[in-house]
Enzyme design. Structure first.
Site, PDB file in Angstrom:
ATOM      1  N   LYS A  83      -3.828   5.750 -10.498  1.00  0.00           N
ATOM      2  CA  LYS A  83      -4.305   4.501  -9.888  1.00  0.00           C
ATOM      3  C   LYS A  83      -5.805   4.329 -10.149  1.00  0.00           C
ATOM      4  O   LYS A  83      -6.264   3.249 -10.493  1.00  0.00           O
ATOM      5  CB  LYS A  83      -4.008   4.499  -8.376  1.00  0.00           C
ATOM      6  CG  LYS A  83      -2.530   4.242  -8.094  1.00  0.00           C
ATOM      7  CD  LYS A  83      -2.130   4.463  -6.648  1.00  0.00           C
ATOM      8  CE  LYS A  83      -0.606   4.330  -6.529  1.00  0.00           C
ATOM      9  NZ  LYS A  83      -0.070   4.730  -5.239  1.00  0.00           N
ATOM     10  N   GLN A 122      -1.908   6.815   0.354  1.00  0.00           N
ATOM     11  CA  GLN A 122      -0.819   7.353  -0.472  1.00  0.00           C
ATOM     12  C   GLN A 122       0.245   7.994   0.435  1.00  0.00           C
ATOM     13  O   GLN A 122      -0.070   8.842   1.266  1.00  0.00           O
ATOM     14  CB  GLN A 122      -1.393   8.385  -1.456  1.00  0.00           C
ATOM     15  CG  GLN A 122      -0.386   8.932  -2.443  1.00  0.00           C
ATOM     16  CD  GLN A 122       0.137   7.876  -3.412  1.00  0.00           C
ATOM     17  OE1 GLN A 122      -0.601   7.034  -3.897  1.00  0.00           O
ATOM     18  NE2 GLN A 122       1.438   7.898  -3.674  1.00  0.00           N
ATOM     19  N   ASP A 146      -0.534  -2.561  -0.744  1.00  0.00           N
ATOM     20  CA  ASP A 146       0.825  -2.036  -0.937  1.00  0.00           C
ATOM     21  C   ASP A 146       1.862  -2.987  -0.325  1.00  0.00           C
ATOM     22  O   ASP A 146       3.057  -2.852  -0.573  1.00  0.00           O
ATOM     23  CB  ASP A 146       0.962  -0.668  -0.241  1.00  0.00           C
ATOM     24  CG  ASP A 146       1.041   0.486  -1.230  1.00  0.00           C
ATOM     25  OD1 ASP A 146       1.309   0.230  -2.412  1.00  0.00           O
ATOM     26  OD2 ASP A 146       0.833   1.637  -0.806  1.00  0.00           O
TER      27      ASP A 146
END
Ligand code: NAP
Length: 284
Positions: free
Chosen positions: A53, A97, A120
């Site tokens: 990422k 995460q 997200d």
């Protein structure tokens, strides 16, 4: 012979486009879109995802920060970090995460991210907006699948779409996006009776189960489009999908490979969401 949908190529083209829009954004506004990624603990797979990422952010010209926190981080410490990032105007997207170590409450952590920085798209507000079809951000994997279908000129409208898997991050939002695109959608899961009978009706079959080579040729209609979201590690370390490529490919009209299919699209859509967050932050 099925058309092999090349996720790497579609992702590369999309990222070039994001890089161009990022440069124009920086030119106009004098700052870069910024993404903060928080990783708690030392899960090796998560460490790889986070590194990828960061690299992807650098490639398209974003500002990015990775915060590595120890496995024994407390809820208060993690919430404190999110609070700091909430008020950091260099940061437009905050991503924690997952999975988190078991002592941390994922839902509470996700709820602490402001919806406008939740790139997200896991926050309750963003989840609800997906249901209503009024969204700024889409969860990255299903959004990547929709982008691939669009790129390949595969029209969803009126098609029988079957999604195997009902997770909150893939199956459910995937089904909703196909529905918004006017597909006739069926969601299957571990309690579905006669799964093959359902999957054989699919014009578009999206598989997100997490079981290597689970969907075989006899479960697929001649000419179906087959999207394999699965990412499974074989004993020899090789990556494989949920679809048995060898038996399904000859029957499909188009199919995504693993690796090189849906995977490269997921981070690409995270970049897209971060750019959107930055654009929407301007003028607020
Ligand atoms: P998950 O949360 O474990 O959900 C799996 C789903 O599959 C569940 O809904 C489960 O049904 C269903 N299922 C399990 N066994 C089944 C069976 N025998 N028949 C029918 N349905 C069955 O997994 P996930 O997070 O959605 O991920 C799915 C796969 O996608 C994994 O391989 C993951 O690594 C991969 N993935 C890839 C990307 C990417 O970027 N390419 C991103 C995210 C995930 P129940 O609900 O009834 O248990």
């Amino acid at each position: 012979m099925a058309k092999i949908i090349d996720g790497k190529k579609i992702a590369a083209e999309t990222r070039r486009n994001i890089a161009e829009r990022t440069a124009a954004f920086e030119n106009t506004n004098g700052f870069k879109p910024g993404l903060a990624v928080i990783i708690v603990g030392e899960d090796p797979a998560s460490q790889v995802y986070v590194r990828n990422k960061k690299k992807a952010c650098e490639e398209v010209g974003f500002y990015s920060q990775v915060y590595e926190m120890p496995a024994e981080t407390t809820m208060d410490e993690l919430l404190g970090k999110i609070d700091t990032l909430k008020n950091d105007n260099r940061i437009h997207g905050i991503l924690v995460q997952l999975p988190l170590p078991k002592h941390l409450d994922e839902q509470e952590i996700i709820a602490a991210i402001p919806p406008e920085k939740d790139v997200d798209a896991f926050h309750l507000i963003n989840t609800g907006k997906i249901m209503l079809g009024e969204y700024s951000f889409l969860p990255c994997t299903p959004a990547g699948v929709m982008k691939m279908l669009e790129y390949e000129g595969i029209d969803v409208s009126g098609k029988d779409c079957v999604v195997i898997g009902r997770s909150n991050i893939v199956g459910k939002p995937m089904a909703m996006l196909l529905l918004h695109a006017n597909g006739t959608v069926t969601i299957c899961h571990s309690r579905t009776r006669d799964l093959a009978e359902v999957t054989r009706r699919a014009d578009i079959l999206v598989v997100a189960i997490g079981k290597a080579d689970f969907v075989t040729g006899d479960m697929v209609k001649e000419g179906a489009v087959v999207i394999d979201v699965g990412m499974n590690r074989r004993a020899d370390g090789k990556l494989t999908g949920d679809v048995d490529f060898a038996s399904v490919e000859p029957k499909a009209s188009a199919i995504t490979p693993v690796p090189g299919g849906v995977g490269p699209m997921t981070i690409t859509m995270l970049l897209e969401n971060t750019l959107t967050a930055a654009v929407e932050s301007v003028g607020k």
